[in-house]
Design a protein around this motif. Structure first.
Motif, PDB file in Angstrom:
ATOM      1  N   UNK A  20       0.839  -1.206   0.000  1.00 16.44           N
ATOM      2  CA  UNK A  20       0.000   0.000   0.000  1.00 16.44           C
ATOM      3  C   UNK A  20       0.868   1.248   0.000  1.00 16.44           C
ATOM      4  N   UNK A  21       1.947   1.230   0.779  1.00 14.91           N
ATOM      5  CA  UNK A  21       2.872   2.374   0.814  1.00 14.91           C
ATOM      6  C   UNK A  21       3.414   2.662  -0.579  1.00 14.91           C
ATOM      7  N   UNK A  22       3.763   1.609  -1.275  1.00 17.81           N
ATOM      8  CA  UNK A  22       4.293   1.761  -2.628  1.00 17.81           C
ATOM      9  C   UNK A  22       3.238   2.364  -3.565  1.00 17.81           C
ATOM     10  N   UNK A  23       2.010   1.876  -3.481  1.00 19.73           N
ATOM     11  CA  UNK A  23       0.941   2.393  -4.334  1.00 19.73           C
ATOM     12  C   UNK A  23       0.679   3.871  -4.064  1.00 19.73           C
ATOM     13  N   UNK A  24       0.624   4.243  -2.780  1.00 18.87           N
ATOM     14  CA  UNK A  24       0.423   5.653  -2.437  1.00 18.87           C
ATOM     15  C   UNK A  24       1.595   6.500  -2.926  1.00 18.87           C
ATOM     16  N   UNK A  25       2.803   5.968  -2.819  1.00 19.74           N
ATOM     17  CA  UNK A  25       3.992   6.695  -3.265  1.00 19.74           C
ATOM     18  C   UNK A  25       3.953   6.950  -4.767  1.00 19.74           C
ATOM     19  N   UNK A  26       3.568   5.929  -5.515  1.00 22.83           N
ATOM     20  CA  UNK A  26       3.477   6.080  -6.970  1.00 22.83           C
ATOM     21  C   UNK A  26       2.443   7.148  -7.337  1.00 22.83           C
ATOM     22  N   UNK A  57     -10.180  14.894  -7.165  1.00 23.17           N
ATOM     23  CA  UNK A  57      -9.132  13.908  -7.421  1.00 23.17           C
ATOM     24  C   UNK A  57      -9.764  12.524  -7.325  1.00 23.17           C
ATOM     25  N   UNK A  58     -10.402  12.134  -8.421  1.00 24.14           N
ATOM     26  CA  UNK A  58     -11.151  10.879  -8.456  1.00 24.14           C
ATOM     27  C   UNK A  58     -10.254   9.651  -8.305  1.00 24.14           C
ATOM     28  N   UNK A  59      -9.041   9.717  -8.820  1.00 25.65           N
ATOM     29  CA  UNK A  59      -8.158   8.549  -8.763  1.00 25.65           C
ATOM     30  C   UNK A  59      -7.698   8.285  -7.328  1.00 25.65           C
ATOM     31  N   UNK A  60      -7.264   9.315  -6.613  1.00 27.16           N
ATOM     32  CA  UNK A  60      -6.875   9.126  -5.208  1.00 27.16           C
ATOM     33  C   UNK A  60      -8.082   8.699  -4.383  1.00 27.16           C
ATOM     34  N   UNK A  61      -9.235   9.272  -4.680  1.00 23.73           N
ATOM     35  CA  UNK A  61     -10.490   8.885  -4.026  1.00 23.73           C
ATOM     36  C   UNK A  61     -10.708   7.377  -4.171  1.00 23.73           C
ATOM     37  N   UNK A  62     -10.595   6.883  -5.411  1.00 22.06           N
ATOM     38  CA  UNK A  62     -10.797   5.456  -5.678  1.00 22.06           C
ATOM     39  C   UNK A  62      -9.696   4.610  -5.041  1.00 22.06           C
ATOM     40  N   UNK A  63      -8.477   5.107  -5.068  1.00 21.05           N
ATOM     41  CA  UNK A  63      -7.367   4.370  -4.465  1.00 21.05           C
ATOM     42  C   UNK A  63      -7.615   4.144  -2.977  1.00 21.05           C
ATOM     43  N   UNK A  64      -8.040   5.193  -2.275  1.00 26.01           N
ATOM     44  CA  UNK A  64      -8.350   5.046  -0.853  1.00 26.01           C
ATOM     45  C   UNK A  64      -9.482   4.033  -0.659  1.00 26.01           C
ATOM     46  N   UNK A  65     -10.491   4.083  -1.525  1.00 21.38           N
ATOM     47  CA  UNK A  65     -11.604   3.138  -1.407  1.00 21.38           C
ATOM     48  C   UNK A  65     -11.149   1.694  -1.634  1.00 21.38           C
ATOM     49  N   UNK A  92      -9.026   6.455   6.043  1.00 28.71           N
ATOM     50  CA  UNK A  92      -9.180   6.281   4.598  1.00 28.71           C
ATOM     51  C   UNK A  92     -10.577   6.658   4.126  1.00 28.71           C
ATOM     52  N   UNK A  93     -11.588   6.428   4.938  1.00 24.98           N
ATOM     53  CA  UNK A  93     -12.931   6.895   4.591  1.00 24.98           C
ATOM     54  C   UNK A  93     -12.945   8.415   4.468  1.00 24.98           C
ATOM     55  N   UNK A  94     -12.347   9.078   5.447  1.00 25.53           N
ATOM     56  CA  UNK A  94     -12.288  10.542   5.428  1.00 25.53           C
ATOM     57  C   UNK A  94     -11.421  11.039   4.260  1.00 25.53           C
ATOM     58  N   UNK A  95     -10.266  10.422   4.063  1.00 26.94           N
ATOM     59  CA  UNK A  95      -9.364  10.839   2.986  1.00 26.94           C
ATOM     60  C   UNK A  95     -10.021  10.659   1.621  1.00 26.94           C
ATOM     61  N   UNK A  96     -10.741   9.565   1.443  1.00 25.80           N
ATOM     62  CA  UNK A  96     -11.436   9.313   0.184  1.00 25.80           C
ATOM     63  C   UNK A  96     -12.434  10.428  -0.115  1.00 25.80           C
ATOM     64  N   UNK A  97     -13.206  10.787   0.911  1.00 28.56           N
ATOM     65  CA  UNK A  97     -14.197  11.854   0.744  1.00 28.56           C
ATOM     66  C   UNK A  97     -13.525  13.182   0.394  1.00 28.56           C
TER      67      UNK A  97
END
Length: 181
Positions: free
Chosen positions: A61-67, A120-128, A108-113
């Motif tokens: 997950x750290x790697x995905x967020x970093x990318x 930022x739909x992609x980060x939103x979806x990534x958090x979900x 992550x629920x809060x961050x997604x919202x």
């Protein structure tokens, strides 16, 4: 005009949330790796293996967020959000693991919202998407803690030790019924 003539990144809110998530993931990964080595040493095969697998998932997950941060042209912070706690008791470790996962789920629920609100739909979806995995981790720890409470600490840990003994025996080339001479 800004000091360095560099405009503010329009995704800075997402970058900050993603960096906070990286800190949680790194710290949690290290915590679970600590539990893995403690439980492996104690012979608790299933708990050890579970902690190792989830530790690796958290690092992924750290790697995905970093990318994602790199794509958003931000800078990645690789700072663990808390120090590893040296807990030896499996029940206490499972309680902490549940707390860590519950805290991550809430964040992550809060961050997604918030990412969605900042377009930022992609980060939103990534958090979900990662949230789904975190809920599975939470459920697994909750189930194991309940097993611990239902069976009692002695019985639960005996089952862990037996699983470890079976695994070690099969690694050594012994199989049930074939080691009689």
């Amino acid at each position: 005009m800004e000091e360095n003539n560099k405009p503010q990144n329009k995704f800075q809110t997402s970058i900050d949330l993603l960096n906070d998530a990286i800190g949680k993931e790194i710290a949690t990964s290290l915590q679970y790796m600590y539990f893995h080595v403690r439980f492996e040493d104690a012979g608790y095969e299933y708990l050890s293996r579970t902690m190792r697998q989830i530790s690796i998932a958290e690092m992924r997950h750290s790697e995905e967020f970093s990318e994602r941060i790199m794509y958003l042209e931000g800078d990645v912070r690789m700072d663990a959000s808390f120090a590893t706690r040296q807990i030896h008791d499996p029940q206490e470790a499972l309680r902490l693991a549940m707390e860590l996962e519950a805290s991550t789920i809430e964040f992550y629920n809060r961050a997604s919202r918030i990412c969605s609100e900042h377009n930022d739909a992609v980060s939103h979806k990534m958090f979900q998407d990662i949230l789904v995995e975190e809920e599975k981790h939470h459920d697994l720890f909750r189930t194991e803690l309940q097993n611990f409470l239902d069976y009692g600490s002695k019985e639960y840990l005996v089952l862990q030790s037996i699983a470890g003994s079976k695994a070690n025996s099969s690694k050594a080339g012994h199989t049930e019924g074939h080691d009689k001479e």
